[in-house]
Design a protein around this motif. Structure first.
Motif, PDB file in Angstrom:
ATOM      1  N   PRO A   7     -53.690  12.601 -26.456  1.00 63.47           N
ATOM      2  CA  PRO A   7     -55.073  12.532 -25.983  1.00 63.47           C
ATOM      3  C   PRO A   7     -55.549  11.101 -25.771  1.00 63.47           C
ATOM      4  O   PRO A   7     -55.062  10.177 -26.416  1.00 63.47           O
ATOM      5  N   LEU A  91     -61.016  19.089 -28.077  1.00 64.99           N
ATOM      6  CA  LEU A  91     -59.994  18.676 -27.128  1.00 64.99           C
ATOM      7  C   LEU A  91     -60.355  19.198 -25.752  1.00 64.99           C
ATOM      8  O   LEU A  91     -60.822  20.337 -25.616  1.00 64.99           O
ATOM      9  N   VAL A 109     -60.328  13.674 -25.929  1.00 66.41           N
ATOM     10  CA  VAL A 109     -61.067  14.083 -27.115  1.00 66.41           C
ATOM     11  C   VAL A 109     -62.501  13.621 -26.916  1.00 66.41           C
ATOM     12  O   VAL A 109     -62.747  12.454 -26.597  1.00 66.41           O
ATOM     13  N   ALA A 162     -55.409  14.383 -32.897  1.00 64.70           N
ATOM     14  CA  ALA A 162     -56.599  14.257 -32.046  1.00 64.70           C
ATOM     15  C   ALA A 162     -57.052  12.811 -31.941  1.00 64.70           C
ATOM     16  O   ALA A 162     -58.070  12.531 -31.327  1.00 64.70           O
TER      17      ALA A 162
END
Length: 167
Positions: A7, A91, A109, A162
Motif C-alpha cells: 500500500p 484499504l 491506505v 497496512a
C-alpha cells in the motif's frame, strides 16, 4: 503463489484515475450559515446511469494482515463513495481495466479525515477496515438491473501490512 501488493499513502494525485479523495484541504470555497460554517464544495464526481443516488450505511468487519486480495469488483452503472463514520483507516484497492479485465493493481491506505469516491466502472477491492471494524456512509446508485461485475484472480495478491510505503 501469491503476488505482493504494497500500500501507498492515499493522495488525490495518485488516486485521480480511479476517483476522488474526499477531504477538507485548504480554505473553504465559501462561508455559509452566517459565517459559522466553511463549505468545501463539490468534492466528488458522482455519476449514475438510469438510477438515483442513495445513501446506505455499511457495517464492515476488520481485516487483518496478511490480507489476501483474491477478487475485485466494479459497478458499471454508478460511482460509489465511502465515508467512514468511525475513523478507522481502510484499504483501498483499485486496478486499471484492460479489455474488461483488471490489471496493475494498486493499494492505498486512507489517512485521518479521508473518504473516497470510486468512479463508475473502476475495478476495486471490497471494503476493508484496518484492524478494527468500521462503519461507513456509502453513496451509490440505486436502481433496477445488475450493477456488479466481479473478477476472481487465479493467483491472488497479498498485502503484508497496512503501513503505507512512499511510491
Amino acid at each position: 503463489m501469491a503476488r505482493k501488493l504494497v500500500p501507498q499513502p492515499l493522495t488525490q494525485a495518485a488516486f485521480e484515475p480511479y476517483g476522488d479523495v474526499i477531504e477538507v484541504a485548504g480554505a473553504p470555497d465559501k462561508l455559509i450559515n452566517q459565517g459559522m460554517c466553511g463549505r468545501h464544495h463539490d468534492r466528488a464526481r458522482l455519476d449514475f446511469h438510469e438510477g438515483r443516488a442513495g445513501i446506505s450505511l455499511f457495517d464492515a468487519k476488520a481485516r487483518t494482515f496478511p490480507h489476501v486480495v483474491d477478487m475485485v469488483e466494479r459497478h458499471p452503472d454508478g460511482s460509489q463513495a465511502f465515508i467512514p463514520l468511525s475513523g478507522v483507516p481502510f484499504l483501498v484497492i483499485v486496478a486499471d481495466d484492460e479489455d474488461g479485465r483488471p490489471v496493475n493493481l494498486k493499494a492505498f491506505v486512507t489517512g485521518p479525515g479521508q473518504s473516497i469516491n470510486l468512479l463508475r466502472g473502476v475495478w476495486h477491492g471490497v471494503l476493508a477496515p484496518v484492524e478494527k471494524p468500521g462503519q461507513y456512509i456509502v453513496v451509490d446508485r440505486i436502481g433496477d438491473g445488475p450493477n456488479l461485475e466481479e473478477h476472481w484472480f487465479e493467483e491472488p495478491f497479498v498485502i503484508d501490512s497496512a503501513t503505507p510505503q512512499q511510491p
